[in-house]
Design an enzyme around this catalytic site. Structure first.
Site, PDB file in Angstrom:
ATOM      1  N   HIS A 281      31.991  33.155  42.232  1.00  0.00           N
ATOM      2  CA  HIS A 281      33.321  32.482  41.882  1.00  0.00           C
ATOM      3  C   HIS A 281      32.768  31.083  41.372  1.00  0.00           C
ATOM      4  O   HIS A 281      31.873  30.330  41.845  1.00  0.00           O
ATOM      5  CB  HIS A 281      34.157  32.397  43.189  1.00  0.00           C
ATOM      6  CG  HIS A 281      34.554  33.632  43.366  1.00  0.00           C
ATOM      7  ND1 HIS A 281      35.304  33.918  44.548  1.00  0.00           N
ATOM      8  CD2 HIS A 281      34.805  34.778  42.623  1.00  0.00           C
ATOM      9  CE1 HIS A 281      35.643  35.159  44.522  1.00  0.00           C
ATOM     10  NE2 HIS A 281      35.369  35.675  43.351  1.00  0.00           N
TER      11      HIS A 281
ATOM     12  N   HIS B 157      35.537  42.739  32.250  1.00  0.00           N
ATOM     13  CA  HIS B 157      35.947  41.574  33.129  1.00  0.00           C
ATOM     14  C   HIS B 157      34.759  40.581  33.026  1.00  0.00           C
ATOM     15  O   HIS B 157      35.035  39.453  33.302  1.00  0.00           O
ATOM     16  CB  HIS B 157      36.499  41.994  34.439  1.00  0.00           C
ATOM     17  CG  HIS B 157      35.317  41.788  35.559  1.00  0.00           C
ATOM     18  ND1 HIS B 157      34.125  42.655  35.116  1.00  0.00           N
ATOM     19  CD2 HIS B 157      34.967  41.214  36.561  1.00  0.00           C
ATOM     20  CE1 HIS B 157      33.353  42.492  36.041  1.00  0.00           C
ATOM     21  NE2 HIS B 157      33.775  41.666  37.162  1.00  0.00           N
TER      22      HIS B 157
ATOM     23  N   LYS C   9      29.929  25.482  41.805  1.00  0.00           N
ATOM     24  CA  LYS C   9      30.055  26.850  42.496  1.00  0.00           C
ATOM     25  C   LYS C   9      30.103  26.606  44.073  1.00  0.00           C
ATOM     26  O   LYS C   9      29.827  25.478  44.567  1.00  0.00           O
ATOM     27  CB  LYS C   9      28.659  27.342  42.173  1.00  0.00           C
ATOM     28  CG  LYS C   9      28.462  27.805  40.759  1.00  0.00           C
ATOM     29  CD  LYS C   9      27.496  28.901  40.440  1.00  0.00           C
ATOM     30  CE  LYS C   9      27.869  29.982  41.383  1.00  0.00           C
ATOM     31  NZ  LYS C   9      28.959  30.750  40.835  1.00  0.00           N
TER      32      LYS C   9
END
Lengths: 144, 481
Positions: B201, B404, B480
């Site tokens: 993420h 994706h 991050k």
């Protein structure tokens, strides 16, 4: 075989796998608990100053391990704690019963050498086995 | 296992290759990507092809790789009447997805302030293990987040009304029922609104340059003008809330399968008939998590607007910080497709796959209906990302789905052994990408070399005609967990 864990390299791609061992089921659960928190932080830097008690029950030992690790992940987020000491007692009547005391402290990004967050324990390749020598072994894939 | 080449970009494993396969499995890939595809993908996608009620094909996108249950990049559609719903086909991070935000700023505006900007963003968007968000809510409000998603954020001032029109499904998946969510899930997620998480993420500052625009008309339609324009990409999901819901229902489905006489080839493919009480309960809980994820990315967008406003001493509106689009890539949705010549409602599972609807489809916001739904493809933090649009061909060929991201090729453990986080951070800085990370080992796991070549992945689906390239986005700053 004694209590311990390893992180095999190429069994999964986007997640992390650990293999935990112990001479007894209780040792296995303790090793798995520590391995789980080693995924997330340098547990050598965590002080065992807060204590939590966990009680769980299940008919199958593999499902009990799944529940144990899931409970620890829940406490990591809900209570904001990292654990480093795991004292587990396991008894088997009709069901397996777990009574554990875990010790750790609130997550501190400055001190704890944070690594990857464990989202959940998966059932992928998940297994708990008793080896021919009587010791216990588990493989756990953790979703990162 | 026998893999037949159907075209230069489509590979098929026939049902005869594994006992129990109900439909063929199809993998989208160039010859090179297919050779590099790990064996786990073929094993897992053929397991998916065995699930009750599956329609036409079990599909894997070119960014596919070994996951748990479904492969990452997996797509499968099930009959609502006799098909199943499976948390293993959605992932623990329910509605993990991408948001892309445009600005009127250029590289020349941002480069001199990039360090400041990343520092402010790092404080405003908490990341990493156990991070808590800056939004404090009570349980009653959490229930509203679960049912209303982004609508709750807009009501509370964490977004602009126009954001809602630029999010898949308007930022709210109907059917969320908080009574189907455990208190453990609520306790895990209630403090996490506005947090990134960790793993892959990120929040990234990117540049859209003229030479990287593939279709100027489409780029302009989504607000990209090029000329080294700054955009912001966010990749995250429903945090501990969604992870707990998936954990809870995997337990439920483990028992439910015995009740319904379902056997699966991988315990992580635990499932229940969609129309069963267990299946409906999970769908309602999953919708709650999907709505929490939409709200999470919305609160992060609000913080990004605050950060830019603070650093550039200007209102976010005047800086042009408009949402381009927000997509879910880990979710199951009821969508209509033509089956045997009849429009039929199906439950489409996408796990590491993006919806890719073409022009005209009513689910695509009016703003983009003439062009096709924006598809946000997040690459590794070193190699860049893409914005594409969906096509009508996707609806007939892949249940309206495309890739994706880049897709991993190297395990996390191997990446950590081979790459030091501090070395990677220095190398990226030399290449013009500043990184702020909570965890250096986590950074090493996300090195560009641990991923496939994103351009080859995106080109595969562009050539097949399932999604169309609009612009390639180059990273200059990354946050991050």
């Amino acid at each position: 075989m004694t209590q311990g864990y390893t992180f095999p390299e190429d069994q999964v791609i986007s997640d992390l796998v650990f293999e935990a061992t112990g001479d007894t089921p209780a040792e296995l659960f303790q090793a798995a608990g520590l391995a789980l928190f080693e995924v997330m932080a340098d547990t050598g830097r965590v002080h065992p100053r807060i204590r939590k008690e966990i009680r769980l029950k299940h008919a199958q030992i593999d499902q009990l391990l799944y529940d144990w690790l899931s409970e620890l992940i829940y406490l990591k987020d809900a209570a904001g704690l990292l654990f480093k000491e795991f004292s587990v007692q396991l008894t088997q009547d009709n069901d397996w019963s777990l009574v554990a005391t875990v010790r750790g402290e609130p997550i501190d990004p400055k001190r704890h050498g944070l690594r990857a967050d464990a989202k959940a324990v998966t059932y992928h390749q998940f297994e708990v086995v008793q080896t021919e020598t009587g010791s216990w072994k588990a493989r756990v894939v953790v979703d990162i | 296992m026998q893999v037949n080449k159907i075209t230069d970009y489509v590979w098929e494993i026939p049902p005869s290759e594994k006992e129990g396969m109900l439909v063929p499995a199809r993998i989208y890939a160039t010859e090179k990507l297919m050779k590099e595809m790990d064996a786990g993908v073929i094993e897992q996608i053929t397991n998916v092809a065995c699930l009750p009620g599956i329609q036409k094909y079990a599909l894997c996108m070119p960014d596919g790789h070994w996951g748990y249950g479904f492969p990452i990049g997996g797509v499968a559609a099930f009959s609502l009447q006799d098909g199943v719903i499976s948390p293993g086909g959605i992932g623990f991070d329910i509605n993990c997805g991408m948001r892309l935000i445009r600005t009127d700023l250029t590289l020349a505006d941002v480069q001199p302030r990039l360090k400041d900007l990343l520092n402010v963003l790092f404080n405003k968007v908490p990341a990493g293990v156990g991070a808590k968000g800056l939004v404090k809510i009570e349980r009653k409000e959490m229930a509203e987040v679960m049912t209303r998603g982004v609508n709750w954020c807009i009501k509370k001032g964490y977004g602009w009304a126009q954001d809602r029109d630029r999010i898949e499904g308007g930022g709210c998946l109907p059917g969320g029922d908080p009574s189907k969510v455990s208190s453990q899930a609520v306790e895990r997620g209630i403090g996490q609104l506005g947090t990134l998480g960790s793993g892959n993420h990120y929040l990234e500052i990117q540049v859209a340059s003229n030479e990287n625009i593939y279709d100027e008309k489409l780029a302009r339609a989504v607000g990209i003008f090029g000329r080294d324009q700054i955009v912001i990409m966010v990749h995250c999901g429903s945090r501990g809330f969604g992870h707990q819901i998936a954990t809870d229902y995997l337990r439920v489905f483990d028992s439910a399968m015995k009740k319904y006489g379902i056997t699966v080839r991988d315990r992580q493919l635990g499932c229940a008939p969609f129309r069963s009480p267990e299946g409906q309960d999970y769908y309602s809980a999953m919708a709650c998590a999907a709505n929490m994820a939409f709200a999470n990315r919305q609160v992060i967008t609000h913080r990004i607007r605050e950060a830019f406003s603070q650093v550039f001493n200007e209102d976010a509106e005047r800086l042009g910080l408009e949402t381009i689009y927000d997509v879910a890539h880990n979710v199951a949705k009821v969508e209509t497709y033509e089956i045997n010549g009849k429009p039929t409602e199906l439950l489409v599972h996408r796990k590491g796959s993006t919806r890719s609807f073409g022009p005209g489809r009513t689910e695509v916001p009016t703003l983009y209906r003439d062009w096709g739904q924006p598809v946000i493809v997040g690459g590794s933090m070193e190699t860049g990302s893409y914005l594409c649009v969906g096509t009508q061909k996707a609806e007939t060929e892949t249940f309206g789905s495309t890739m994706h991201g880049a897709g991993r090729t190297m395990s996390r453990a191997a990446a950590k052994r081979m790459i030091r986080g501090t070395d990677l951070q220095r190398r990226m800085e030399e290449n013009g990408i500043l990184v702020k990370a909570v965890s250096m080992s986590g950074l090493a796991e996300e090195a560009g070399s641990a991923y496939k070549d994103i351009s080859e992945v995106v080109d595969t689906m562009d050539t097949v005609g399932v999604s169309k390239k609009v612009v390639r986005l180059k990273p200059i700053g990354n946050i991050k967990g």
